[in-house]
Enzyme design. Sequence first.
Site, PDB file in Angstrom:
ATOM      1  N   GLY A  49       0.838  -1.195   0.000  1.00 49.57           N
ATOM      2  CA  GLY A  49       0.000   0.000   0.000  1.00 49.57           C
ATOM      3  C   GLY A  49       0.871   1.241   0.000  1.00 49.57           C
ATOM      4  N   ARG A  64       7.269  -5.180   7.827  1.00 49.20           N
ATOM      5  CA  ARG A  64       6.720  -4.242   6.831  1.00 49.20           C
ATOM      6  C   ARG A  64       7.850  -3.333   6.383  1.00 49.20           C
ATOM      7  NH1 ARG A  64       4.223   1.165   7.262  1.00 49.20           N
ATOM      8  NH2 ARG A  64       4.553   0.994   9.503  1.00 49.20           N
ATOM      9  N   SER A 118      -3.702   7.250   3.288  1.00 48.93           N
ATOM     10  CA  SER A 118      -3.009   5.963   3.361  1.00 48.93           C
ATOM     11  C   SER A 118      -3.926   4.915   2.761  1.00 48.93           C
ATOM     12  CB  SER A 118      -2.672   5.606   4.815  1.00 48.93           C
ATOM     13  OG  SER A 118      -1.762   6.539   5.356  1.00 48.93           O
ATOM     14  N   HIS A 169       5.252   7.395   0.837  1.00 46.38           N
ATOM     15  CA  HIS A 169       5.816   6.168   1.384  1.00 46.38           C
ATOM     16  C   HIS A 169       5.121   4.946   0.786  1.00 46.38           C
ATOM     17  CE1 HIS A 169       6.897   8.604   5.272  1.00 46.38           C
ATOM     18  NE2 HIS A 169       7.597   8.982   4.210  1.00 46.38           N
ATOM     19  N   TYR A 189      -6.103  11.533   7.111  1.00 49.11           N
ATOM     20  CA  TYR A 189      -5.839  12.254   8.354  1.00 49.11           C
ATOM     21  C   TYR A 189      -4.807  13.348   8.130  1.00 49.11           C
ATOM     22  CZ  TYR A 189      -1.500   9.479   8.899  1.00 49.11           C
ATOM     23  OH  TYR A 189      -0.261   8.897   8.726  1.00 49.11           O
ATOM     24  N   ASP A 213      -1.120  14.739   8.902  1.00 54.91           N
ATOM     25  CA  ASP A 213       0.192  14.262   9.339  1.00 54.91           C
ATOM     26  C   ASP A 213       1.257  15.258   8.909  1.00 54.91           C
ATOM     27  OD1 ASP A 213       2.039  12.469  10.471  1.00 54.91           O
ATOM     28  OD2 ASP A 213       2.449  11.581   8.522  1.00 54.91           O
TER      29      ASP A 213
END
Length: 502
Positions: A6, A247, A98, A163, A89, A91
Amino acid sequence: MARFMGTETEYGIATPSRPELSPIVSSTHVVVAYAARRTYARTHWDFQEEYPLRDSRGFDLRRYHTVPVIAPDALGVANVVLRNGARFYVDHAHPEYSSPEVNCAREAALYDAAGDIILNLAVEDVAFYTSQQVSVLEAHDPCPEIKIYKNNVDGKGAAYGFHENYQYSRDIDFDTLAQALIPYFVCRQVVVGAGRVGIGETGERDGFQISQRADYFQQEISLETTLNRGIINTRDEPHADPNRFGRLHVINGDATMSHTSTFLKLGMTALVIDAIEAGVDFSDLALTDAVAEFQRISHDPTCTHQVQLKDGRKLTALEILGAYRDRVRATTDSEREVLERWDEVTSLLGADPLLTAGILDWTAKYALVSSYVQRGVPWSSAKLKLIDLQYSDIDPARSLYHALVKKGRMRTLFSHAEIEAAACTPPKNSRAYFRGRVLEKFGDHVTAASWQNISLALGEHSIRIPIVEVDGWTEEHSAELIDSAETVEDFIHNLRRAEVID
């Protein structure tokens, strides 16, 4: 094993009529307005399984000794869990999307593109409340017009993140994984870079480079994501069974508009990790100075720079990617689309990078700005930097990327209808299905959520549902539990009957 993956995108945000407005305030307006107008609950984020300072090399800096308690109405911590299983959200003073977990690169690219739909809707929601002279934030004025960019730099020295996340097996030694990936990450930018006008962190040198992020990395391996960034990030936060999975948190890539750039960024990386786990040796491709070469490759849009290998050889980024491709091909007969597009793009780049201007972001942008340079516009011109910015504008009415798509000059992999569907529908093949469907049907009862848990209010009590298995809670495993429940009480009963909770 299935390679779940993801993305996380921190979008650039601006309020042109009030440039002094804090991006924390404007980002909070964006998330809260979206939640308020689209009847989403602003859900507490469950930090119980969050370990952002745990390092894959075996230590933990432990920012918190207990789970942090954050007021849900505090400025800058707005959080929404979406019906497509994603998280939206604030950040680091940016609205962040995300994407939900999926097990193939094509779906991962699709759900990444869905983030642009979410952000465009959120901008519309802010404008709606402002037109009504209403502020969704207590003690703050209505928000002025907002512009959102899918980029990574502000042109003043700051960089913000895109990311990638890849689940990997704990059976593989992390150092082996890291050392095998460093040359690949340094070189893949010639395929997946977003392109940037200006060289250096503040763009202090005139010119064009392949990557938006390359100038902001200082070392090969690091836990940091905002300072002293490493090409390999060592955060050990699996969001899954920590005994079986890690991860890989990849912070060195650019946010990309091109579907092909995003697809290859995810697909190529997943295949390289597959090969590493299969025991393929990449140690002969180790670089003498990976950080310096990361920047040198980025600063050479001809793609002819030769990097220095530790064994004495000098190879171009395309030659090193060719070595990775050959070894990956020898270990897999799946993901044919990734391999075919990998071959196509690298072949074109080798002949002339601008042959990919209708496929990749950095070359599309390079072609646009070069056409002005050829007409006498200097590289120092603010006009070229504006073109750079406008390319990444996610508003289809203003975006240069979307203008290329409309003119048939940029290849796409997904229709607008497919992307819109992904923005409101969860994937069927991961626990994101359960998360999204529960939010859709019982959202008023969700008190907290995370990648691994969902908490539901039942009277005066809260029921915490663990969803640790990433490949569990799929449509196959959970649709009946959800669909057959008329009320949240029915749903809890179904879960207990299935022995999911006590």
